[in-house]
Design a protein around this motif. Sequence first.
Motif, PDB file in Angstrom:
ATOM      1  N   ALA A 486     -48.564  17.622  -1.065  1.00 43.31           N
ATOM      2  CA  ALA A 486     -49.962  17.261  -1.327  1.00 43.31           C
ATOM      3  C   ALA A 486     -50.751  17.138  -0.024  1.00 43.31           C
ATOM      4  O   ALA A 486     -51.906  17.555   0.063  1.00 43.31           O
ATOM      5  N   LYS A 487     -50.126  16.543   0.979  1.00 42.22           N
ATOM      6  CA  LYS A 487     -50.740  16.428   2.305  1.00 42.22           C
ATOM      7  C   LYS A 487     -49.752  17.022   3.313  1.00 42.22           C
ATOM      8  O   LYS A 487     -48.892  16.322   3.861  1.00 42.22           O
ATOM      9  N   GLU A 490     -49.243  15.279   6.777  1.00 39.81           N
ATOM     10  CA  GLU A 490     -48.547  13.996   6.688  1.00 39.81           C
ATOM     11  C   GLU A 490     -47.040  14.212   6.486  1.00 39.81           C
ATOM     12  O   GLU A 490     -46.207  13.552   7.117  1.00 39.81           O
ATOM     13  N   GLU A 880     -50.659  10.490   1.051  1.00 40.30           N
ATOM     14  CA  GLU A 880     -51.006  10.877  -0.310  1.00 40.30           C
ATOM     15  C   GLU A 880     -49.821  10.761  -1.260  1.00 40.30           C
ATOM     16  O   GLU A 880     -49.947  10.287  -2.387  1.00 40.30           O
ATOM     17  N   ARG A 883     -49.171   7.094  -2.151  1.00 42.35           N
ATOM     18  CA  ARG A 883     -50.202   6.557  -3.043  1.00 42.35           C
ATOM     19  C   ARG A 883     -50.002   7.068  -4.475  1.00 42.35           C
ATOM     20  O   ARG A 883     -50.151   6.330  -5.446  1.00 42.35           O
ATOM     21  N   ARG A 884     -49.654   8.332  -4.605  1.00 43.56           N
ATOM     22  CA  ARG A 884     -49.407   8.881  -5.945  1.00 43.56           C
ATOM     23  C   ARG A 884     -48.223   8.177  -6.606  1.00 43.56           C
ATOM     24  O   ARG A 884     -48.226   7.928  -7.814  1.00 43.56           O
ATOM     25  N   ASN A 894     -56.507   5.201  -9.895  1.00 43.52           N
ATOM     26  CA  ASN A 894     -56.824   5.281  -8.477  1.00 43.52           C
ATOM     27  C   ASN A 894     -56.535   3.942  -7.807  1.00 43.52           C
ATOM     28  O   ASN A 894     -56.295   2.925  -8.474  1.00 43.52           O
TER      29      ASN A 894
END
Length: 918
Positions: A486-487, A490, A880, A883-884, A894
Motif C-alpha cells: 500500500a505504501k 514505507e 499505511e 493503520r489498516r 478511519n
Amino acid sequence: MSFESRITRIPRPYEPERAADAAALFTGLSDNTARLVAGTGGSSPYLLGLMQKEADWLAGAFHDPEAALDAALAVVRALEADALAVELRRAKRRIAALTALADLGGVWPLEKVTGALSDFAAAAVDVCLRRLVAAEINRGKIPSLGIEDAEVAGGMIALAMGKMGAGELNYSSDIDLIMLFDESRFDEDSYFDARAAFIRVTRKMTSILSDVTADGYVFRTDLRLRPDASVTPVCLSTLAAEHYYESVGRTWERAAYIKANPCAGDIKAGAAFLETLRPFVWRKHLDFAAIQDAHDMRLKIRDHKGLHGPLVLEGHNMKLGRGGIREIEFFTQTRQLIAGGRNPALRVRQTREGLQELARAEWIPQEVADTLYDHYVFHRTVEHRVQMINDQQTHALPTTPEGFDRLAALMGYETAALRAELVQRIEEVHTLTEGFFAPGEAKPLDDFGAEIVQRWMDYPAFRSDRAVEIFKRLRPEILSRLKEAAKPDEALLQFDAFLKGLPAGVQLFSLFEANPQLNQLIVDICATAPALAQYLSRNADVFDMVISGGFFSEWPGAEKLTKRLERAMREARDYEDKLNMARRFMKEWHFRVGVHHLRGLITAVEAGREYADLAEAVIAGLWPLVLEDFSAKHGNPPGRGAVVLGMGSLGAARLNSASDLDLIMIYDAEGVEASEGRRPLATRAYYARLTQALVTAVTVPMSDGRLYEVDMRLRPSGRQGPVATSFTAFQDYQRNEAWTWEHLALTRARPVAGNMELGAEVEAFRRVLLAEKSKGGSVLADVSEMRSRIAAAKAPQGDWDAKIGAGRLQDVELIAQTAALCAGSDARLVSEQIAAGVASGWFNAADEAALCRAAALFWQLQASARLLTGGVLKPEDLGEGGRRFILRETGYENIEALRQAMAEAAQEADAVVTRLLG
C-alpha cells in the motif's frame, strides 16, 4: 543361440508372483542348469564363470535361496584367521551368483538383492576385524585388552558409508569404510600402542578384501571418506574424528553420514559415536543452504567426469550423468539434511525410506516419491546388468549396438523398447530433480529504492560472496512485491531495517530462494508490523516453522503444546541444550500467533489466549526439567513438592505479544525439615533456590535468546517476602495479613505447573478465601484509594494509550477484579468477572455493556500495539499497513472514527467505575 530366444528365458526384474513360489522356481532352474547357463552366458561371461565354479553349491541353494544365503553368511562369520583370504573369495562367488540369479529370475526385489550383497560385505569386514584384532592381542600388541575383547574388535569400529551403509550395494561396488577406535578403552600409556595396532589391522583387512589373487577379490575397499584423508592415518580415534567434524566438517560429509552405519567391530561404540555427530549432521534449523552445496557438488562431479551436454545413450553414465542415480540420491539426501534436524523420522539411510518419509512429512508429493523410487529401481537394475557382464565397476551404458542387444537380453527387453524407456526415465528424473537444485536467473532491476538498495551490500548479512550471490537472485522478486505494498516506500524502509539487523544472510536467503512464499510474508510483515520485522531480524530461524508443516493448522492448546515441547527437549543432549530447545520452540510458536493475528486468521482475543497457552506450556514443560536437574544436586523435594501459580494476565489466560509472566511458588513440605541428596538443603532454602532455578531457566539469555521476563512481586509480602511460600504460611497470610490488592490479584491466580494435586488444593482455598473476603467492608474504599494512587503514579502516554488512563484497560480490569472479589466469584476472565458483578446486583446491564465495550476495544488496541510496535500506538508513525490492520481489528472506517470511539468508550467506562467506587 539368438538374443530373442534368450529373452524368453530371462524374466523382467522382480515379479512378486515368482517370489511367492521361489522354491519351485529354483528347483526348476536346478533341473536345467545347462539351459540357464546357455541363456545368460552370451550376455554375462562373469556370471557364467561364477556358475561354472559353484554349480554344485548353487544346485542345492536353488531349493531355498534365502536359507542358503543365511547359511553362507553364518559360514563367513565363523571363519578362522588362516582361512580368510581363500574362503571369503569363495563366499563372494557363491553369494554373488545366488544373488544375481535371484535377481535375474525375478525372485528377489532390488532391496533384497542389494541387502544380500551389503550383509555379506558387513560380515566379511566384521570377521576380518575380530580375527586380526585377536592376533594383535595374542601378540601382546594392544595393552590392557584380553582375548575376550576380540569379539568387539577391541573397540575398533567400521562405519559403512554410502551404499553399503544404506544396505544398497551393487554387484561391483567398492565398499566405503571409515575406520575408528574407541580411545576411552585406553589410558595415556597404552593409547599409542593400541592406535598403531589398529592401523595395522586396518591395512591387513584392506589387503585381505582388496588384493586380486587367483581366486579374485572380495571387495575393493575405499578408506578415503575419513576425516582429512590425505594426512590422517587409516584408523583414528573417535575423539579425533569428532573434533574434526565439529571444527571443519563440510556439507558433503554431513550428507555422507546420512547413510553411515556401524557394520563391524564394536557396534555399540559405533552407535555412540554417531550419536555424538547428530548435531553436526542434523542441524537444529532448516538448512536450505545445503541445496546450493549439493548443486555445486553436482556441477563439480559433472565437470570432473565430463558429463555435461545433451543426453546420448551410448556411454551414458547411469549413476552420475543427467537424470541418473546420484540425482535421485542427492534430491533425497539434501531434503533430509534440510529438515532432518527438526524431524527425526527423516533420519533414515535407505533411498526408498527417505523418499517415503519426505512424502509423509509433506516435503514432496507422494506421487513424486513413488515416481522417483520407481526410476531408482529401474536405474539400479540397469546398473546391475551392466556390471554383471564382466564384473566391472562401471555405470556406463554400452557404446555399440551389440552391447545394447546384450543389455536388453539381460533386462528382458527388446533393444528398441529398452532404449525408449531409458530416455523417458532419464528425462523424467532430470525434470523432477533439476528444478530443485538449479537456481534461476536473476530478473533485471528497475530504479525503485535505488539509493536504499545500494547500501545493502554494506550490511553484515552480505559479508560472504555466497550470500551476495543468492540475494542477487532474490532481490528483483522482493522489490517487485515491496512495490505492490500500500505504501511501497514505507515497506522498503522497514525491509531495509530488517536486513540491517540480520547478523548473517546465507541460511536465510537460501531459505527464501527455496520457498518463494516467504518473500510475500516478509513483505507483509515489513509493510505492517515494524516490531515483528525487528523481531525477525534477531530470530530469522522462526521461518523454519512456516514451511515445516502445520503452520496454518488448528491451534493445539496448552496441553498438546507441553507434550510437543517435552518431545523436542528429549532430542537435546544436555540441560543447556534443552533450555535452548525450549527457546526455539517458544519463538516459533510465538511467531505463528503473531502472523496469524497479523493476517486476520485469529482475533485479538484468540491471540491473547494462544500466547497464554504457549507461556503455560513453556513453564509446564520446563518445570520437570528444572526439578530433575535441581534434585540431582540437592535431592528430591521435601514433602509433596510445589505448584507454580500463574498470576495476572497469565492467570487470566490472556497475554499479548510482549507480556512478561507473573508467577508465585507454593510448596507443602509436610513437616519435612530438609532434603536428602548429595548437597542437602533446609526445606525453606530448597524451595527458594528451586524457584530461582526455574526463574533463571526462563529468563537467562542464551544463544537462542530468553523466554520471558518473570515478575514475582505478587507473592506474599511482595519483594520483602520469600520467593517460595509454604502452603500453610500462604493460607495464614492471605487470611490475616494480605492487603486488598493481594486479594484482587488472587482473583486471577491459576495453577500452571508442578504438583497439580497441591494445585487443586490451592485453587479450593482460593475459592473459599474469595468467598470469605467478599464480606469485607473496606474493599471498595481500598480499591478507590488504589485507583487514585495508580492514576497519580503513571499518566497515559497520549490519547492512543490503550492500557493506562481513566476508563481504559487497566481501569476496567481493576473494577472487574473488584467485582469478582465482592461477589466471591472464582471467575478469572474480565467478561466473566463483570458478569459476576451483575449477578451480585452491584452492576446493572448498562454498566456491564459500557465496561465490556471498553474492555474489548482497548484489548484489541493493546494487543495490536504490542504486535505492531512493541509499545503504545501512534497512528501517524504506523504506516499505511499498520493503520489498516488497526482499523480491520476494531471495525472502524478511519482513524478519526476510532479515536472518537476510544474517547467515548473510556468516558463511559470511567463514569461507571467512578460511580461504583463512590
